[in-house]
Design an enzyme around this catalytic site. Sequence first.
Site, PDB file in Angstrom:
ATOM      1  N   SER A  92     -31.064 -17.783 -92.267  1.00  0.00           N
ATOM      2  CA  SER A  92     -31.394 -17.668 -93.691  1.00  0.00           C
ATOM      3  C   SER A  92     -30.738 -16.474 -94.368  1.00  0.00           C
ATOM      4  O   SER A  92     -30.751 -16.358 -95.588  1.00  0.00           O
ATOM      5  CB  SER A  92     -32.921 -17.583 -93.867  1.00  0.00           C
ATOM      6  OG  SER A  92     -33.428 -16.425 -93.212  1.00  0.00           O
ATOM      7  N   TYR A 123     -34.018  -1.356 -79.556  1.00  0.00           N
ATOM      8  CA  TYR A 123     -33.040  -2.347 -80.014  1.00  0.00           C
ATOM      9  C   TYR A 123     -31.933  -2.454 -78.973  1.00  0.00           C
ATOM     10  O   TYR A 123     -31.565  -3.560 -78.548  1.00  0.00           O
ATOM     11  CB  TYR A 123     -32.458  -1.945 -81.373  1.00  0.00           C
ATOM     12  CG  TYR A 123     -31.369  -2.880 -81.854  1.00  0.00           C
ATOM     13  CD1 TYR A 123     -31.692  -4.080 -82.474  1.00  0.00           C
ATOM     14  CD2 TYR A 123     -30.027  -2.575 -81.667  1.00  0.00           C
ATOM     15  CE1 TYR A 123     -30.698  -4.955 -82.896  1.00  0.00           C
ATOM     16  CE2 TYR A 123     -29.025  -3.440 -82.086  1.00  0.00           C
ATOM     17  CZ  TYR A 123     -29.371  -4.627 -82.711  1.00  0.00           C
ATOM     18  OH  TYR A 123     -28.383  -5.494 -83.108  1.00  0.00           O
ATOM     19  N   SER A 172     -25.191 -10.353 -79.195  1.00  0.00           N
ATOM     20  CA  SER A 172     -25.645  -9.075 -78.662  1.00  0.00           C
ATOM     21  C   SER A 172     -25.320  -8.000 -79.690  1.00  0.00           C
ATOM     22  O   SER A 172     -25.575  -8.168 -80.881  1.00  0.00           O
ATOM     23  CB  SER A 172     -24.967  -8.805 -77.311  1.00  0.00           C
ATOM     24  OG  SER A 172     -25.319  -7.542 -76.803  1.00  0.00           O
ATOM     25  N   LYS A 181     -30.845  -5.653 -76.422  1.00  0.00           N
ATOM     26  CA  LYS A 181     -29.502  -6.210 -76.352  1.00  0.00           C
ATOM     27  C   LYS A 181     -28.892  -6.045 -74.961  1.00  0.00           C
ATOM     28  O   LYS A 181     -28.146  -6.910 -74.487  1.00  0.00           O
ATOM     29  CB  LYS A 181     -28.613  -5.577 -77.424  1.00  0.00           C
ATOM     30  CG  LYS A 181     -29.033  -5.903 -78.860  1.00  0.00           C
ATOM     31  CD  LYS A 181     -29.039  -7.403 -79.116  1.00  0.00           C
ATOM     32  CE  LYS A 181     -29.311  -7.726 -80.590  1.00  0.00           C
ATOM     33  NZ  LYS A 181     -29.287  -9.189 -80.853  1.00  0.00           N
TER      34      LYS A 181
END
Length: 269
Positions: free
Chosen positions: A12, A142, A128, A146
């Site tokens: 989106s 974060y 990633s 990843k």
Amino acid sequence: MQSQIILITGASSGFGKFTAQMLSEQGHIVYGTSRKASENMNNVKMLVVDVTSPLSIRQAVEQIISEQGRIDVLINNAGIGISGALELATEDEVNKQMNTNFFGVVNMCREVLPVMRKARKGKIINISSIGGVTGIPYQGFYSASKFAVEGYSEALALEVHPFNIKVCLVEPGDFNTGFTDNRNISELTRLDADYGESFLKSLKIIEKEERNGCHPQKLAAAICKIVVRKNPPFRTKVGPLVQVLFAKSKRWLPDAVIQYALRIFYAIK
């Protein structure tokens, strides 16, 4: 070019939106997902999916199979960012970060892989980050999410090789998307006597680099190339040249040099 049935999460806004639109313009049948109801974009059909909810994923996959009979490509793009000191991260913040960025990928693959195995073909593209190659200060969970995607993808690529399913990693550097404005900021870190000042300095640098980063169309174009290639590379780094070169240099530069460079760049004193 043969049209492919493509499912992309987080479509989106940002990377997902540009990629979904570009793939659709190239003639592919594209299904995008978002956590909240979103209007269809041109020829991109939007589905409501929460990647942390296996039930919502299963319903979306079943709908695509009923309409198209197959899924050729899965692009795991949905993700969030939470900034703050690792020490001060709350349980809720850690769970939210890992459940979306890592377990969201696991959940999507778990539902789509049986379809691809049955067809004995498919392609999974996991988004990633260069932050999944090098740990970023105050973006620790974060980066952890990843790094987890990286390890998961390496193992998955080996396991599904006999079924002619390709697994690819895309590692973006800084891009100018809505990700910057949507980042969650740790109030505990911002107000902390020890971490606060350093955190705000680093965060200012991070946000500046992101806002001056590449246009998301550059990443979308890279993903589109992977989609159509018969034998795509396992890893693709995309972003500002300096960041890409720095991430690649981690393989041969001493850890002390990498750590020193990161402390200088992110104003860690």
